[in-house]
Enzyme design. Structure first.
Site, PDB file in Angstrom:
ATOM      1  N   ASP B  18      -9.364   2.973   8.159  1.00  0.00           N
ATOM      2  CA  ASP B  18      -7.907   2.825   8.288  1.00  0.00           C
ATOM      3  C   ASP B  18      -7.227   2.779   6.923  1.00  0.00           C
ATOM      4  O   ASP B  18      -6.089   3.233   6.766  1.00  0.00           O
ATOM      5  CB  ASP B  18      -7.566   1.566   9.107  1.00  0.00           C
ATOM      6  CG  ASP B  18      -6.356   1.781  10.008  1.00  0.00           C
ATOM      7  OD1 ASP B  18      -5.804   2.892   9.996  1.00  0.00           O
ATOM      8  OD2 ASP B  18      -5.952   0.843  10.722  1.00  0.00           O
ATOM      9  N   HIS B  21      -5.727   6.080   5.039  1.00  0.00           N
ATOM     10  CA  HIS B  21      -4.354   6.605   5.123  1.00  0.00           C
ATOM     11  C   HIS B  21      -3.584   6.351   3.828  1.00  0.00           C
ATOM     12  O   HIS B  21      -2.780   7.173   3.397  1.00  0.00           O
ATOM     13  CB  HIS B  21      -3.598   5.942   6.284  1.00  0.00           C
ATOM     14  CG  HIS B  21      -4.096   6.341   7.631  1.00  0.00           C
ATOM     15  ND1 HIS B  21      -3.948   7.602   8.151  1.00  0.00           N
ATOM     16  CD2 HIS B  21      -4.760   5.632   8.587  1.00  0.00           C
ATOM     17  CE1 HIS B  21      -4.473   7.661   9.365  1.00  0.00           C
ATOM     18  NE2 HIS B  21      -4.984   6.481   9.648  1.00  0.00           N
ATOM     19  N   HIS B 198      -7.177  -5.882  16.349  1.00  0.00           N
ATOM     20  CA  HIS B 198      -6.963  -5.085  15.140  1.00  0.00           C
ATOM     21  C   HIS B 198      -5.460  -5.145  14.832  1.00  0.00           C
ATOM     22  O   HIS B 198      -4.661  -4.618  15.597  1.00  0.00           O
ATOM     23  CB  HIS B 198      -7.446  -3.651  15.412  1.00  0.00           C
ATOM     24  CG  HIS B 198      -7.135  -2.654  14.338  1.00  0.00           C
ATOM     25  ND1 HIS B 198      -8.108  -2.105  13.517  1.00  0.00           N
ATOM     26  CD2 HIS B 198      -5.977  -2.088  13.947  1.00  0.00           C
ATOM     27  CE1 HIS B 198      -7.544  -1.241  12.683  1.00  0.00           C
ATOM     28  NE2 HIS B 198      -6.251  -1.204  12.923  1.00  0.00           N
ATOM     29  N   HIS B 200      -1.835  -5.000  12.351  1.00  0.00           N
ATOM     30  CA  HIS B 200      -1.119  -4.409  11.216  1.00  0.00           C
ATOM     31  C   HIS B 200      -0.002  -5.352  10.793  1.00  0.00           C
ATOM     32  O   HIS B 200       0.458  -6.183  11.573  1.00  0.00           O
ATOM     33  CB  HIS B 200      -0.588  -3.010  11.570  1.00  0.00           C
ATOM     34  CG  HIS B 200      -1.661  -1.969  11.479  1.00  0.00           C
ATOM     35  ND1 HIS B 200      -1.933  -1.273  10.336  1.00  0.00           N
ATOM     36  CD2 HIS B 200      -2.570  -1.548  12.395  1.00  0.00           C
ATOM     37  CE1 HIS B 200      -2.947  -0.451  10.538  1.00  0.00           C
ATOM     38  NE2 HIS B 200      -3.361  -0.594  11.784  1.00  0.00           N
TER      39      HIS B 200
END
Lengths: 341, 341
Positions: B18, B21, B198, B200
């Site tokens: 991840d 990115h 998970h 963000h």
């Protein structure tokens, strides 16, 4: 006796006070006027402007600021139409004369801060600020170091002196959400006045802790644009506004406007990005105030220790500001213990 | 039927997937080997290595990676002694052949990801990964878009296909702690297998949401060194370790070691600091996936709108990935509505 937040939050910006640490106290006239103007347009409840360590903080010990407290307030004042101008004062660093100067400059909110066990030194300052017609918010700093019961005992003193609000101040960014919840609830249950929360982001929890504080009854919440502040910084004010709005709380702050102020006004002035590095993380983990860092690094070098071990030990021993000399003893004891093994 | 975390957390690092990115998928051999070595020494449970959009993601549409998935895994493998090597695969982007390649490279954990309403497309991939002897963790992405009940229905499908874990994936960083709590609780109550989270950081809540997830019964938690990831990034893994340790959960990860890997190994490779800017904040606030941002900016320019208004509207209409063409229609409708007033 029960303090409640009524579903409306008063968001106080302290970019031009607590954020000042990240600028080595070098805010200039252009910065102050533009930031104040942006914050006022976004309609934050209050805008705090002072040296990072409060009025009178400009000194060899705490770092000289570019402009005096008077000069900063003078620049700030004409840019305010709707928010209230605020100052911070730590009895012992600032004096009662500083409060008079603040009042003369149109300051409508005095924030009087003491260590979480020393509320008794704030009596005269609270009284004077009230007499000068100001709203008085009191800070109990390093609030993770004592129990909710002890914190309430100290908050009750501040209430008895005339405070309008008492803040739980997580100076080391060391509180977990559960710790914020129990402290805010205790104060809300025991006080007649409002409760506030001032968070730091050492453990990446400043936003969540502020939300937990409001969910638990707090009504005054502090933040700074882009989270500007010492180490890992404060609760990022534009993120606070987003999270409160999404959670159904009203703050009166215009979300787009505070975002624009963060990105277009403050960000170009920043010296470094506001991220969580290892030093700040350790301070939050151990519950140690940032002023101990330099002493710790020196002591670690002298005894060839990992500074992180010293920080953990300082946290365990609950050493407080002013006791920096003890750090070398802590390091020596640790050195002896390690070489015995 | 009740999934429980037993007080022990499996921390999975996805810096090399991840986090990719934020590196425009340009991780090179030196970076991969050093990062994997550091993570393995810190003893994270698993280390995910793949293109940012999973195996097979290297393309014109998702961005070409410097090294192929095979090459990345080949570099990673010899640096692992204790952690398990993992890959991500999105059915439709990656294929079953990719899973075979992964198994040949010693991958012991396959993470199979679908949109939160499309679990049914993962059946064959889960089956194959199980047959190849891998632990299978399944992702329900954009999990804020559906109710806990709908999420459980989809998770039950994945369980029936043979999944060992189902993750609630907050792809847009849009979940509040209350939303994480109800979703994790629902899955823990209804599943026999483990639950993961998970997060963000769009709303500054990645760490707190991960803690709430564990408090609610989740046992697999994802993070990245320094929070490396698209936009405002992921849950910062060294901060997760600190917060879990302080909260009394054991993860087996060495705190000092993961901090050192973040600061000494990853940080020098970073292109930009991982902070919360307005774009990411808006995506989290509105619950919109980051791939919509570019289209939104174009549409805003065309109709002279504030892109933030378009993002809010996309969130309200629950437009999902693959429907990027609809954005221009949303903008046009908004333009008409605004000019009517």
């Amino acid at each position: 006796m029960k303090a409640e937040n009524m579903g409306t939050i008063k968001i106080v910006d302290t970019t031009l006070r607590d954020g000042s640490h990240a600028m080595s106290h070098q805010f200039n006239e252009e910065m102050i006027s533009k930031i104040v103007k942006g914050l006022d347009e976004a309609n934050v409840y209050a805008i705090e402007v002072s040296h990072g360590d409060g009025m009178g903080g400009s000194s060899l010990q705490y770092g000289f600021s570019l402009l005096s407290d008077s000069e900063m307030l003078e620049v700030a004042k004409p840019n305010i139409e709707q928010s209230r101008l605020a100052i911070l004062l730590l009895p012992g660093i600032g004096t009662r004369d500083d409060l008079k100067i603040a009042a003369e400059h149109g300051v409508r909110m005095a924030r009087i801060a003491t260590h979480c066990t020393e509320a008794d030194i704030s009596e005269q300052h609270i009284g004077l600020a009230k007499n000068l017609g100001m709203e008085v918010a009191c800070f109990l700093m390093m609030a993770h170091m004592v129990s909710p019961e002890k914190l309430l005992e100290q908050a009750l003193l501040m209430q008895s002196y005339g405070a309008d609000v008492v803040y739980i101040v997580d100076s080391a960014g060391a509180l977990l959400p559960s710790g914020v919840k129990e402290r805010v609830k205790k104060l809300c249950e025991g006080l007649k006045i409002q409760v506030g929360f001032h968070g730091h982001n050492n453990l990446g929890l400043a936003i969540a802790n502020s939300l937990v504080a409001v969910d638990s009854g707090a009504s005054y919440i502090d933040g700074t644009l882009r989270g500007l502040g010492a180490g890992s910084g404060n609760a990022q004010i534009e993120v606070l506004v987003a999270v409160f709005e999404k959670s159904g709380y009203s703050s009166g702050v215009n979300f787009y406007s505070i975002m624009d102020t963060a990105e277009k006004v403050l960000e170009p002035f920043m010296k470094r990005p506001q991220v969580i590095k290892n030093d700040s993380l350790m301070l939050g983990y151990a519950g140690v105030y940032s002023s101990f860092l330099l002493h710790t690094l020196r002591a670690a070098q002298k005894y060839q220790l990992d500074p992180r071990d010293i920080i953990v030990e300082i946290g365990k021993q609950k050493i407080v500001g002013g006791q920096e000399d003890i750090i070398i003893n802590v390091a020596y004891d640790l050195y002896k213990k390690m070489n015995k093994k």
